[in-house]
Design a protein around this motif. Structure first.
Motif, PDB file in Angstrom:
ATOM      1  N   ILE A  93       0.797  -1.158   0.143  1.00  0.00           N
ATOM      2  CA  ILE A  93      -0.054  -0.039   0.018  1.00  0.00           C
ATOM      3  C   ILE A  93       0.816   1.182  -0.005  1.00  0.00           C
ATOM      4  N   GLU A  94       0.909   1.893  -1.149  1.00  0.00           N
ATOM      5  CA  GLU A  94       1.723   3.055  -1.258  1.00  0.00           C
ATOM      6  C   GLU A  94       1.052   4.501  -0.911  1.00  0.00           C
ATOM      7  N   ASP A  95       1.182   4.503   0.483  1.00  0.00           N
ATOM      8  CA  ASP A  95       0.431   5.763   1.246  1.00  0.00           C
ATOM      9  C   ASP A  95       1.666   6.472   1.784  1.00  0.00           C
ATOM     10  N   ILE A  96       2.827   6.735   1.019  1.00  0.00           N
ATOM     11  CA  ILE A  96       3.786   7.550   1.351  1.00  0.00           C
ATOM     12  C   ILE A  96       3.293   9.023   1.555  1.00  0.00           C
ATOM     13  N   ASP A  97       2.470   9.367   0.504  1.00  0.00           N
ATOM     14  CA  ASP A  97       1.785  10.726   0.528  1.00  0.00           C
ATOM     15  C   ASP A  97       0.453  10.653   1.046  1.00  0.00           C
ATOM     16  N   GLU A  98       0.694  10.786   2.617  1.00  0.00           N
ATOM     17  CA  GLU A  98      -0.545  10.707   3.437  1.00  0.00           C
ATOM     18  C   GLU A  98      -1.850  11.590   3.149  1.00  0.00           C
ATOM     19  N   THR A  99      -1.497  12.449   2.558  1.00  0.00           N
ATOM     20  CA  THR A  99      -2.085  13.714   2.147  1.00  0.00           C
ATOM     21  C   THR A  99      -3.546  13.198   0.967  1.00  0.00           C
ATOM     22  N   ARG A 100      -3.160  12.175   0.356  1.00  0.00           N
ATOM     23  CA  ARG A 100      -3.921  11.721  -0.557  1.00  0.00           C
ATOM     24  C   ARG A 100      -4.574  10.443  -0.045  1.00  0.00           C
ATOM     25  N   THR A 101      -4.277  10.054   0.939  1.00  0.00           N
ATOM     26  CA  THR A 101      -5.202   8.702   1.629  1.00  0.00           C
ATOM     27  C   THR A 101      -6.621   8.947   2.084  1.00  0.00           C
ATOM     28  N   VAL A 102      -7.438   8.247   1.479  1.00  0.00           N
ATOM     29  CA  VAL A 102      -8.759   8.282   1.639  1.00  0.00           C
ATOM     30  C   VAL A 102      -9.329   6.982   2.893  1.00  0.00           C
ATOM     31  N   PRO A 103      -9.805   7.296   3.893  1.00  0.00           N
ATOM     32  CA  PRO A 103     -10.067   6.432   4.970  1.00  0.00           C
ATOM     33  C   PRO A 103     -10.981   5.429   4.259  1.00  0.00           C
ATOM     34  N   GLY A 104     -10.610   4.288   4.595  1.00  0.00           N
ATOM     35  CA  GLY A 104     -11.437   3.009   4.167  1.00  0.00           C
ATOM     36  C   GLY A 104     -10.758   2.435   2.841  1.00  0.00           C
ATOM     37  N   ALA A 105      -9.995   3.242   2.186  1.00  0.00           N
ATOM     38  CA  ALA A 105      -9.563   3.003   0.616  1.00  0.00           C
ATOM     39  C   ALA A 105      -8.693   1.422   0.703  1.00  0.00           C
ATOM     40  N   THR A 106      -7.780   1.413   1.810  1.00  0.00           N
ATOM     41  CA  THR A 106      -7.126   0.108   1.474  1.00  0.00           C
ATOM     42  C   THR A 106      -7.936  -1.105   1.841  1.00  0.00           C
ATOM     43  N   ALA A 107      -8.870  -1.145   2.898  1.00  0.00           N
ATOM     44  CA  ALA A 107      -9.715  -2.195   2.954  1.00  0.00           C
ATOM     45  C   ALA A 107     -10.610  -2.400   1.889  1.00  0.00           C
ATOM     46  N   ALA A 108     -11.126  -1.418   1.084  1.00  0.00           N
ATOM     47  CA  ALA A 108     -11.696  -1.546  -0.104  1.00  0.00           C
ATOM     48  C   ALA A 108     -10.940  -2.139  -1.281  1.00  0.00           C
ATOM     49  N   ILE A 109      -9.723  -1.845  -1.490  1.00  0.00           N
ATOM     50  CA  ILE A 109      -8.823  -2.285  -2.523  1.00  0.00           C
ATOM     51  C   ILE A 109      -8.551  -4.010  -2.220  1.00  0.00           C
ATOM     52  N   MET A 110      -8.401  -4.419  -0.939  1.00  0.00           N
ATOM     53  CA  MET A 110      -8.009  -5.543  -0.685  1.00  0.00           C
ATOM     54  C   MET A 110      -9.420  -6.479  -0.677  1.00  0.00           C
ATOM     55  N   GLN A 111     -10.474  -5.886  -0.530  1.00  0.00           N
ATOM     56  CA  GLN A 111     -11.800  -6.662  -0.807  1.00  0.00           C
ATOM     57  C   GLN A 111     -11.911  -7.067  -2.341  1.00  0.00           C
ATOM     58  N   ALA A 112     -11.730  -5.776  -2.867  1.00  0.00           N
ATOM     59  CA  ALA A 112     -11.762  -6.006  -4.516  1.00  0.00           C
ATOM     60  C   ALA A 112     -11.159  -6.830  -5.076  1.00  0.00           C
ATOM     61  N   LEU A 113      -9.629  -7.060  -4.578  1.00  0.00           N
ATOM     62  CA  LEU A 113      -8.726  -7.940  -5.193  1.00  0.00           C
ATOM     63  C   LEU A 113      -8.891  -9.323  -4.839  1.00  0.00           C
ATOM     64  N   ALA A 114      -9.556  -9.604  -3.751  1.00  0.00           N
ATOM     65  CA  ALA A 114     -10.267 -10.958  -3.228  1.00  0.00           C
ATOM     66  C   ALA A 114     -11.547 -11.351  -4.306  1.00  0.00           C
ATOM     67  N   ILE A 115     -12.138 -10.284  -4.468  1.00  0.00           N
ATOM     68  CA  ILE A 115     -13.503 -10.780  -5.501  1.00  0.00           C
ATOM     69  C   ILE A 115     -13.156 -11.061  -6.667  1.00  0.00           C
ATOM     70  N   PHE A 116     -12.016 -10.516  -6.975  1.00  0.00           N
ATOM     71  CA  PHE A 116     -11.359 -10.633  -8.624  1.00  0.00           C
ATOM     72  C   PHE A 116     -10.559 -11.850  -8.713  1.00  0.00           C
ATOM     73  N   GLY A 117     -10.586 -12.640  -7.375  1.00  0.00           N
ATOM     74  CA  GLY A 117      -9.609 -13.921  -7.432  1.00  0.00           C
ATOM     75  C   GLY A 117      -8.248 -13.739  -7.409  1.00  0.00           C
ATOM     76  N   MET A 118      -7.676 -12.478  -6.998  1.00  0.00           N
ATOM     77  CA  MET A 118      -6.121 -12.142  -6.996  1.00  0.00           C
ATOM     78  C   MET A 118      -5.797 -12.391  -5.411  1.00  0.00           C
ATOM     79  N   GLN A 119      -5.287 -13.226  -4.921  1.00  0.00           N
ATOM     80  CA  GLN A 119      -4.740 -13.370  -3.772  1.00  0.00           C
ATOM     81  C   GLN A 119      -3.414 -13.099  -3.621  1.00  0.00           C
ATOM     82  N   HIS A 120      -2.922 -12.402  -2.717  1.00  0.00           N
ATOM     83  CA  HIS A 120      -1.563 -11.706  -2.346  1.00  0.00           C
ATOM     84  C   HIS A 120      -0.859 -12.744  -1.694  1.00  0.00           C
ATOM     85  N   ASP A 121       0.410 -12.740  -1.752  1.00  0.00           N
ATOM     86  CA  ASP A 121       1.336 -13.708  -0.860  1.00  0.00           C
ATOM     87  C   ASP A 121       1.922 -12.855   0.292  1.00  0.00           C
ATOM     88  N   GLY A 122       2.159 -13.416   1.505  1.00  0.00           N
ATOM     89  CA  GLY A 122       2.444 -12.607   2.526  1.00  0.00           C
ATOM     90  C   GLY A 122       1.955 -11.581   2.957  1.00  0.00           C
TER      91      GLY A 122
END
Length: 296
Positions: free
Chosen positions: A46-75
């Motif tokens: 998660i590239e949130d090095i620029d914290e001024t652009r971070t939207v609350p809840g976006a990380t969880a939404a991205i991870m949920q979407a990847l799971a729905i699309f069948g893309m499981q990350h490692d580690g």
């Protein structure tokens, strides 16, 4: 997370500035397909090095979407905002190559030295020999090789685009490692994180192509390995702009994930044929990708 089985470790590194859209799905798909076609690891950062652009809840939404699309990350998921001390340690190693800069964006633009390929003004080197009278440090910049030096030109072979060369001194200039707002710059964070995660192959959108030479130069002076690069085409909106949250990208339709996957695959010039499930989509797409790009 290193890969003990083979030499391939890839990653997908979205910014949590909103939900995934068609453009980010294409980038995720390309990196995932390349990792799976090479039986490698696929990491999530998660590239949130620029914290001024971070939207609350976006990380969880991205991870949920990847799971729905069948893309499981490692580690484990690496989160940049939790790694500021790591970036400071990397900068400390670069101190002999860096200097404080007091120039504003307007002053750099007014120098009329030119515009870099990524749209930023080329830095004219105003503060290279010290801050001028009345200026205070705003950013920290990395000194690039002077024109004519052996390592002034960075050449690499892009797996999608072929051989490419960028002249750092004339096309970029000394670039920022720490921003005026106190955040570490994208270029430093990416290089440090890729090295720590053992990333061997980077597959990402062509909008990041112009950053590659800077990152390779940073790898060189930090003594880090340079990964293989592939920059895939980016999705554009009707105005010809890169599709993003800022240019009106819509959120993906998670109720119909297979349709979204097929659209992204066609954009990447894949023809998965008759598909009736997410599982069969990935089987077909991975096989086609492996045939096109083979072992690298």
């Amino acid at each position: 997370m290193s890969n003990p089985i083979n030499s391939y470790t890839g990653r997908f590194a979205p910014s949590p500035s909103g939900p995934l859209h068609a453009g980010s799905l294409v980038a995720a798909m390309a990196s995932y397909l390349d990792a799976k076609a090479h039986q490698g690891l696929w990491l999530l950062r998660i590239e949130d090095i620029d914290e001024t652009r971070t939207v609350p809840g976006a990380t969880a939404a991205i991870m949920q979407a990847l799971a729905i699309f069948g893309m499981q990350h490692d580690g484990e998921v690496l989160v940049q905002s939790q790694r500021k001390d790591v970036y400071q340690a990397a900068f400390d190693k670069l101190a002999a190559h860096a200097y404080p800069c007091g120039c504003t964006r307007k002053e750099i633009a007014d120098s009329r030295l030119g515009i870099a390929p990524d749209g930023a003004a080329i830095y004219p080197g105003t503060c290279r020999n010290g801050l001028t009278a009345g200026k205070v440090s705003r950013t920290l910049r990395l000194r690039v090789p002077d024109i004519g030096q052996e390592d002034e030109s960075i050449t690499f072979n892009d797996r999608w685009l072929g051989p490419l060369t960028q002249h750092l001194a004339t096309e970029v200039g000394d670039f920022v490692l720490k921003r005026a707002d106190g955040y570490w710059a994208y270029q430093l964070g990416v290089v440090v994180d890729d090295a720590e995660q053992g990333v061997t192959h980077i597959v990402r959108g062509a909008d990041l192509l112009e950053s590659t030479a800077r990152q390779i130069y940073l790898q060189h002076i930090l003594g880090l390995a340079t990964p293989s690069y592939m920059h895939v085409p980016v999705v554009l909106n009707d105005a010809g702009e890169k599709l993003s949250k800022q240019t009106g990208a819509r959120a993906l339709d998670l109720a119909h994930p297979l349709n979204e996957l097929l659209h992204a695959a066609r954009f990447l010039e894949l023809q998965p044929g008759r598909i009736d499930s997410i599982e069969s989509f990935w089987q077909s797409a991975i096989a086609e990708w492996a045939h096109r790009f083979g072992a690298q």
